[in-house]
Design an enzyme around this catalytic site. Structure first.
Site, PDB file in Angstrom:
ATOM      1  N   ARG A  48       0.900  -1.165  -0.285  1.00  0.00           N
ATOM      2  CA  ARG A  48       0.149   0.516  -0.458  1.00  0.00           C
ATOM      3  C   ARG A  48       1.021   1.116  -0.259  1.00  0.00           C
ATOM      4  O   ARG A  48       0.406   2.007  -0.520  1.00  0.00           O
ATOM      5  CB  ARG A  48      -1.205   0.002   1.166  1.00  0.00           C
ATOM      6  CG  ARG A  48      -1.807   0.897   1.145  1.00  0.00           C
ATOM      7  CD  ARG A  48      -2.806   1.109   0.007  1.00  0.00           C
ATOM      8  NE  ARG A  48      -2.551   1.904  -0.965  1.00  0.00           N
ATOM      9  CZ  ARG A  48      -2.875   1.742  -2.799  1.00  0.00           C
ATOM     10  NH1 ARG A  48      -3.629   0.009  -1.950  1.00  0.00           N
ATOM     11  NH2 ARG A  48      -2.497   2.052  -2.995  1.00  0.00           N
ATOM     12  N   LYS A 107       1.072  24.828  -3.523  1.00  0.00           N
ATOM     13  CA  LYS A 107       0.057  24.317  -2.691  1.00  0.00           C
ATOM     14  C   LYS A 107       0.093  22.847  -3.506  1.00  0.00           C
ATOM     15  O   LYS A 107      -0.830  22.291  -3.945  1.00  0.00           O
ATOM     16  CB  LYS A 107      -1.301  24.803  -3.587  1.00  0.00           C
ATOM     17  CG  LYS A 107      -1.547  25.842  -3.395  1.00  0.00           C
ATOM     18  CD  LYS A 107      -2.517  26.545  -4.264  1.00  0.00           C
ATOM     19  CE  LYS A 107      -2.982  28.691  -3.799  1.00  0.00           C
ATOM     20  NZ  LYS A 107      -3.684  28.834  -4.952  1.00  0.00           N
ATOM     21  N   LYS A 127       3.892  39.409  -1.770  1.00  0.00           N
ATOM     22  CA  LYS A 127       2.329  39.321  -2.329  1.00  0.00           C
ATOM     23  C   LYS A 127       1.185  40.890  -1.886  1.00  0.00           C
ATOM     24  O   LYS A 127       1.567  41.721  -1.003  1.00  0.00           O
ATOM     25  CB  LYS A 127       1.687  38.253  -1.949  1.00  0.00           C
ATOM     26  CG  LYS A 127       2.672  37.160  -2.216  1.00  0.00           C
ATOM     27  CD  LYS A 127       2.044  35.454  -1.909  1.00  0.00           C
ATOM     28  CE  LYS A 127       0.762  35.543  -2.881  1.00  0.00           C
ATOM     29  NZ  LYS A 127       0.369  33.476  -2.580  1.00  0.00           N
ATOM     30  N   GLU A 137       3.662  40.121  -6.199  1.00  0.00           N
ATOM     31  CA  GLU A 137       2.444  39.825  -6.832  1.00  0.00           C
ATOM     32  C   GLU A 137       1.525  41.186  -7.835  1.00  0.00           C
ATOM     33  O   GLU A 137       1.410  42.191  -6.545  1.00  0.00           O
ATOM     34  CB  GLU A 137       0.868  38.942  -6.060  1.00  0.00           C
ATOM     35  CG  GLU A 137       0.068  39.264  -6.340  1.00  0.00           C
ATOM     36  CD  GLU A 137      -0.704  37.921  -5.262  1.00  0.00           C
ATOM     37  OE1 GLU A 137      -0.610  36.632  -5.317  1.00  0.00           O
ATOM     38  OE2 GLU A 137      -1.347  38.598  -4.446  1.00  0.00           O
ATOM     39  N   ASP A 178      -1.940  38.792 -11.396  1.00  0.00           N
ATOM     40  CA  ASP A 178      -2.719  37.907 -10.605  1.00  0.00           C
ATOM     41  C   ASP A 178      -4.392  38.434 -11.037  1.00  0.00           C
ATOM     42  O   ASP A 178      -4.905  39.152 -10.804  1.00  0.00           O
ATOM     43  CB  ASP A 178      -2.821  38.181  -9.535  1.00  0.00           C
ATOM     44  CG  ASP A 178      -3.290  37.414  -8.334  1.00  0.00           C
ATOM     45  OD1 ASP A 178      -3.631  36.274  -8.239  1.00  0.00           O
ATOM     46  OD2 ASP A 178      -4.039  37.502  -7.561  1.00  0.00           O
TER      47      ASP A 178
END
Length: 288
Positions: free
Chosen positions: A97, A136, A168, A197, A218
């Site tokens: 597994r 992410k 950002k 950004e 963005d």
């Protein structure tokens, strides 16, 4: 495609999670019984994760033999036999597994990445847009998934918060302005690339004037993207400082080609590491 150095540690954690203090079901099998096994891929995919698979069985029983028919980055047709294994039956069962989990997950990332790469291939000779990953990623599998992105033909963005300055929206608010944030970044981290950004053309121009290395567009619409690309080209004719443009937001397989056609350098896609469907694999046993 350099393999991450932390594969043994990742596998060790996976085996501890799965086996704990012992595989009580494998104990039902005679201790010295031996088996052969094959791993079958039930769908078309891009293979990734063979080193993790091998490491699972190396840690459980290094005498297990594994013979691969494909390598990472290969295109696999449905119902292909990926590899054959032979060795102690208990060890094969205990590792099954965890080994499959690594390959089915990393192959999923490689496969989806390849779909995006294929979608923007051969648009125009002057366009060479690359697909980028993001942060992410699945917890504790970042280096593994970023390796899988490379297997699928994509390109890695920053690994974490330490290898690139990415300014950002909230950083800009806290610093006071894009210009102030970029200036401070150049003082504190002159060796690192600086990305900003931006959410509109005014912010784009400020980031460009401030000397960013990469500007993220963005959620720009296509018209604004084209405008940014054209302004950047014009600016670069009169400057030795080259700025790369990265499109982000609103990207899927239906929109990625239109975005690439604007001429941006990069398109970052969080989906290729976070919204994946595991590749369908199975392991089949027979007594040796």
């Amino acid at each position: 495609m350099k393999l991450p150095e932390n594969i043994p540690a990742q596998v060790r954690l996976a085996l501890q999670e799965d086996i704990g203090n012992g595989d009580v079901t494998a104990d039902l099998i005679p201790e010295n019984r031996r088996s052969n096994a094959t791993v079958i891929c039930r769908e078309e995919a891009i293979l990734a994760g063979t080193a993790w698979f091998d490491e699972v069985f190396r840690q459980i029983d290094p005498t297990i033999k594994i013979s691969w028919n494909f390598k990472d980055g290969d295109t696999i047709k449905a119902n292909s036999i990926l590899c054959a294994l032979s060795g102690n039956s208990r060890a094969l069962l205990s590792g099954e597994r965890a080994a499959l989990n690594f390959v089915q997950t990393l192959s999923a990332t490689a496969t989806l990445t390849h779909q995006y790469v294929k979608a923007i291939a051969n648009i125009k000779p002057e366009i060479s847009t690359r697909i980028l990953d993001t942060r992410k990623t699945l917890p504790n599998l970042r280096e593994a998934q970023k390796y899988a992105v490379l297997c699928g033909g994509g390109k890695n963005h920053r690994m974490g918060l330490y290898d690139m300055v990415l300014i950002k929206e909230n950083h800009i608010v806290a610093a006071g302005s894009i210009s102030k944030a970029v200036s401070q970044a150049k003082i504190l981290h002159p060796e690192l690339k600086i990305e900003v950004e931006t959410e509109n053309m005014d912010e784009f121009r400020e980031a460009s004037d401030a000397g960013a290395d990469i500007i993220m567009l963005d959620n720009f619409d296509l018209i604004s993207m084209r405008e940014a690309v054209e302004q950047n080209r014009t600016r670069q004719k009169a400057s030795t400082h080259k700025i790369k443009l990265e499109a982000s937001g609103g990207v899927d397989l239906d929109t990625v080609k239109l975005i690439a056609e604007t001429g941006v350098d990069y398109i970052s896609v969080g989906q290729i590491t976070k919204d994946i469907n595991a590749v369908d694999l199975s392991m089949r046993f027979e007594l040796a």
